[in-house]
Motif scaffolding. Structure first.
Motif, PDB file in Angstrom:
ATOM      1  N   LYS A 109       0.839  -1.212   0.000  1.00 11.63           N
ATOM      2  CA  LYS A 109       0.000   0.000   0.000  1.00 11.63           C
ATOM      3  C   LYS A 109       0.868   1.253   0.000  1.00 11.63           C
ATOM      4  O   LYS A 109       0.576   2.239  -0.689  1.00 11.63           O
ATOM      5  N   GLU A 110       1.976   1.206   0.767  1.00  8.38           N
ATOM      6  CA  GLU A 110       2.889   2.343   0.827  1.00  8.38           C
ATOM      7  C   GLU A 110       3.483   2.621  -0.551  1.00  8.38           C
ATOM      8  O   GLU A 110       3.577   3.772  -0.992  1.00  8.38           O
ATOM      9  N   ARG A 111       3.910   1.531  -1.242  1.00  6.36           N
ATOM     10  CA  ARG A 111       4.478   1.700  -2.580  1.00  6.36           C
ATOM     11  C   ARG A 111       3.444   2.296  -3.552  1.00  6.36           C
ATOM     12  O   ARG A 111       3.765   3.133  -4.397  1.00  6.36           O
ATOM     13  N   LYS A 166       3.755   5.810  -5.453  1.00  7.29           N
ATOM     14  CA  LYS A 166       3.582   5.853  -6.899  1.00  7.29           C
ATOM     15  C   LYS A 166       2.540   6.894  -7.287  1.00  7.29           C
ATOM     16  O   LYS A 166       2.743   7.697  -8.213  1.00  7.29           O
ATOM     17  N   ARG A 167       1.408   6.880  -6.558  1.00  8.41           N
ATOM     18  CA  ARG A 167       0.349   7.847  -6.843  1.00  8.41           C
ATOM     19  C   ARG A 167       0.820   9.273  -6.582  1.00  8.41           C
ATOM     20  O   ARG A 167       0.465  10.210  -7.315  1.00  8.41           O
ATOM     21  N   GLU A 192       2.564  14.489  -8.647  1.00 15.30           N
ATOM     22  CA  GLU A 192       3.570  15.529  -8.817  1.00 15.30           C
ATOM     23  C   GLU A 192       3.874  15.742 -10.295  1.00 15.30           C
ATOM     24  O   GLU A 192       4.045  16.882 -10.750  1.00 15.30           O
ATOM     25  N   LYS A 193       3.921  14.631 -11.050  1.00 21.01           N
ATOM     26  CA  LYS A 193       4.190  14.722 -12.477  1.00 21.01           C
ATOM     27  C   LYS A 193       3.069  15.475 -13.184  1.00 21.01           C
ATOM     28  O   LYS A 193       3.317  16.319 -14.050  1.00 21.01           O
TER      29      LYS A 193
END
Length: 332
Positions: free
Chosen positions: A28-30, A34-35, A40-41
């Motif tokens: 979940k942390e990963r 990622k989200r 940010e992108k």
């Protein structure tokens, strides 16, 4: 029948459960990381697109100053406008109160409770109050009339002076109405002088504060690209801006004042090769007749090419930009 696991079995079961929980938590942390990076992108992409949009809009703005302008002022209409009508004292409310008194007819309750005289006195008092209100309204109308009359008188006097080509009135109108806000906000400055019904205007363009030296574009990756504007392209933007500003000034002057020609000279800081210092020198000088100007389709013209419609001095090349020229004078 239950199976006895012992403490070691229980510990293995507990560890297995904890490891599973840790794996789920890490997963979940990963996903969250990622989200977050994707967000940010996206924010970077949106910011880059915004920066490009602002840049392109600014370039469009400085090249299309001439496409907007003030509404025309008809000084003949203003001169012939009728004076405001002086108010008369009218007892409208008092007459309405008197009408009520004159048409008062005591009813059953007025008579049985002996309130006829009391009611009449009440209506008489209303007449006096109404009279006072009418007089107060009249005094306020007189105050408003004096203000309107003064404004009307000043307007007529100004219109007469404007139609008589009074230089001081011309300059006062330009200063008071100030139709050059948009150009002034870009950093330009204007000077005015009237000579033989021709308004001579100096337009200091200060291009180094207005024309950007770097362009902003979006790469295929969505990132912002910041590059030096090629010299040829920079000079083309520079020329279009100067010519657009000249046309905007002419448009405002012809809308504001009843004159048939203007001489507009754009000035900028150029290197004086004889001194090695930059000086404020004329770069474009144009004699614009109102009759010709009003035939132009300002929404579709190329501002630089439009100078060919007028007597003008301009020495410009895409590779080198502007060179100093001589001002157009009235005896030319």
């Amino acid at each position: 029948k239950g199976v006895y696991m012992g403490w070691r079995g229980n510990l293995r079961t507990l560890n297995s459960t904890l490891n599973k929980m840790n794996r789920e938590s890490k997963h979940k942390e990963r996903e969250l990381v990622k989200r977050h990076k994707e967000r940010e992108k996206m924010q970077e992409l949106e910011q880059a697109q915004y920066d490009v949009d602002v840049y392109e809009n600014y370039i469009e703005q400085i090249q299309s100053l001439h496409k907007e302008g003030s509404e025309k002022i008809d000084w003949i209409v203003l001169k012939n406008e009728k004076a405001p009508v002086e108010p008369l004292l009218k007892y409208i409310k008092k007459e309405a109160a008197e009408f009520i008194l004159n048409n008062f007819r005591p009813n059953f309750f007025h008579k049985i409770f002996n309130r006829v005289e009391k009611k009449k006195q009440f209506l008489l008092n209303n007449i006096e109050k109404a009279k006072i209100i009418d007089e107060q309204n009249y005094e306020q109308h007189k105050i408003n009339y004096k203000k309107e009359y003064t404004e009307w008188k000043n307007q007529v006097e100004l219109a007469i002076n404007i139609l008589n080509n009074d230089e001081k009135s011309f300059l006062n109108v330009i200063q008071e109405i100030n139709p050059f806000d948009e150009i002034n906000n870009l950093g330009t400055k204007l000077g005015f002088k009237l000579n033989n019904n021709c308004l001579c205007i100096d337009l200091n363009v200060y291009s180094q504060n207005i024309i950007p030296t770097k362009s902003k574009n979006l790469l295929k990756s969505g990132k912002l690209s910041l590059k030096d504007i090629p010299k040829n392209q920079y000079n083309e933007i520079y020329q279009d801006y100067v010519c657009s500003a000249i046309l905007r000034v002419a448009r405002e002057i012809f809308a504001l004042l009843p004159i048939d020609k203007v001489i507009i000279t754009a000035e900028d800081e150029l290197l004086n090769k004889s001194t090695g210092h930059k000086e404020l020198l004329p770069i474009v000088s144009v004699l614009i007749f109102k009759e010709t100007f009003e035939t132009l389709n300002l929404d579709l013209i190329d501002t630089s090419d439009s100078m060919l419609n007028f007597v003008h001095n301009m020495d410009f090349k895409k590779t080198t930009g502007f060179k100093a020229i001589d001002k157009i004078l009235l005896n030319e």
